[in-house]
Design an enzyme around this catalytic site. Structure first.
Site, PDB file in Angstrom:
ATOM      1  N   LYS A 215       0.813  -1.218   0.000  1.00  0.00           N
ATOM      2  CA  LYS A 215       0.000   0.000   0.000  1.00  0.00           C
ATOM      3  C   LYS A 215       0.846   1.267   0.000  1.00  0.00           C
ATOM      4  CE  LYS A 215      -4.417  -1.742   1.531  1.00  0.00           C
ATOM      5  NZ  LYS A 215      -5.458  -1.817   2.573  1.00  0.00           N
ATOM      6  N   ARG A 249      -3.736  -9.908   5.658  1.00  0.00           N
ATOM      7  CA  ARG A 249      -4.131 -10.026   4.248  1.00  0.00           C
ATOM      8  C   ARG A 249      -2.981  -9.511   3.399  1.00  0.00           C
ATOM      9  NH1 ARG A 249      -6.306  -6.627   0.438  1.00  0.00           N
ATOM     10  NH2 ARG A 249      -7.829  -7.532  -0.977  1.00  0.00           N
TER      11      ARG A 249
HETATM   12  C1  8Y7 Z   1      -8.155  -4.177   2.360  1.00  0.00           C
HETATM   13  C2  8Y7 Z   1      -9.217  -4.998   1.991  1.00  0.00           C
HETATM   14  C3  8Y7 Z   1      -8.386  -4.051   0.215  1.00  0.00           C
HETATM   15  C4  8Y7 Z   1      -7.814  -4.080   3.739  1.00  0.00           C
HETATM   16  C5  8Y7 Z   1      -9.602  -5.632   4.163  1.00  0.00           C
HETATM   17  C6  8Y7 Z   1      -5.540  -3.309  -1.501  1.00  0.00           C
HETATM   18  C7  8Y7 Z   1     -10.370  -5.578  -0.146  1.00  0.00           C
HETATM   19  C8  8Y7 Z   1      -6.805  -2.584  -1.551  1.00  0.00           C
HETATM   20  N1  8Y7 Z   1      -7.629  -3.597   1.231  1.00  0.00           N
HETATM   21  N2  8Y7 Z   1      -9.941  -5.727   2.879  1.00  0.00           N
HETATM   22  N3  8Y7 Z   1      -9.360  -4.903   0.646  1.00  0.00           N
HETATM   23  N4  8Y7 Z   1      -8.572  -4.836   4.606  1.00  0.00           N
HETATM   24  N5  8Y7 Z   1     -10.286  -6.334   5.087  1.00  0.00           N
HETATM   25  O1  8Y7 Z   1      -4.515  -2.606  -1.713  1.00  0.00           O
HETATM   26  O2  8Y7 Z   1      -6.925  -3.369   4.184  1.00  0.00           O
HETATM   27  O3  8Y7 Z   1      -5.471  -4.524  -1.283  1.00  0.00           O
HETATM   28  S1  8Y7 Z   1      -8.247  -3.617  -1.481  1.00  0.00           S
END
Ligand code: 8Y7
Length: 268
Positions: A215, A249
């Protein structure tokens, strides 16, 4: 003395938006997605997060039918081929949640924290786990002017209210993951404060989940493009693990698990 934190697990990201898996930019190939899913599970991912709706800052909205068209063939294939892997579906739409649960999803990852009409009731009628994420604004506009009096307190209050809404409809706390939503309506200072004080976001009997992989907060601190943000992300994974985070994640499953194993060897 540091209390022994719970073991931290890894959720591998399986992106189903057309820029990730494309065949002439029109069809998502379930076989290519399955191969990436199998690779992440071999590397040690306990969860996979399948997403057909791009939630990047500024990303356009995707229709329900388009999201289902991207998601369902892959979900069905991965469900059949990886019966023991926990499958999470990244969606904010009730109709997509319902289809995903019917197809055997174990978790709904909702960046909108079940605020869509019908979402709470639908989850209450199921057994799935849920990630409730904080976001200020919506994906199209959230990075324009993020503003807080006290970002940690406000995110904590939001998550506590969403937990209450869940328990009121009968969703047990042990099914809930809470996530501050790094980069979702936050500037660099907001993101750094949330990581420093992550522990304050804990709610009784709920778990913490974080997503920081590649990010822009890492890019901003280290002045690195998106393909050179691994080490910065690993530092954040360690900081999250030492504050009791259950699930991380990430795009980078193997290196993340390696730093988590080393961290846990010291803390346990
Ligand atoms: C997150 C996310 C994304 C996060 C959760 C990316 C779908 C953007 N970021 N879900 N999703 N937490 N729970 O850069 O930080 O992955 S999308």
């Amino acid at each position: 003395m540091l209390a022994t934190p719970p073991a931290t697990h890894v959720m591998g990201i399986l992106n189903l938006t057309p820029d990730s898996f494309s065949d002439g930019g029109r069809f998502l190939d379930p076989q290519a997605a399955l191969e990436q899913a199998q690779r992440m599970v071999e590397e040690g991912a306990t969860y996979l997060d399948l997403g057909g709706e791009s939630t990047r800052p500024g990303a356009p909205a995707v229709s329900t039918s388009e999201e289902l068209r991207r998601l369902m063939p892959v979900l069905e294939t991965v469900r059949e081929q990886l019966p023991h892997t926990k499958l999470s579906v990244d969606t904010s739409k009730s109709a997509v949640m319902q289809a995903a649960i019917a197809a055997g999803a174990d978790m709904i990852n909702d960046v909108n924290a079940l605020r869509a009409p019908g979402a709470l009731e639908l989850i209450a009628a199921s057994q799935v786990e849920v990630c409730l994420m904080h976001m200020q604004g919506d994906p199209r506009t959230m990075q324009q002017q993020p503003h807080y009096q006290d970002v940690v307190a406000q995110v904590q209050q939001f998550l506590a209210q969403r937990v209450q809404s869940c328990t009121q409809v009968g969703i047990a706390r042990h099914r809930l993951y809470l996530d501050p939503g790094f980069g979702f309506g936050k500037n660099l200072q907001h993101n750094l404060l949330l990581m420093k004080h992550l522990k304050q976001l804990q709610q009784p009997d709920c778990k913490l989940l974080i997503g920081v992989s590649r990010k822009s907060l890492i890019g901003a601190v280290l002045d690195k493009p998106v393909n050179q943000r691994l080490y910065g992300g690993l530092a954040l994974a360690v900081l999250a693990a030492t504050q009791g985070t259950h699930l991380i994640r990430t795009h980078d499953v193997a290196p993340t698990l390696e730093v988590l194993r080393m961290t846990q060897a010291v803390l346990s």
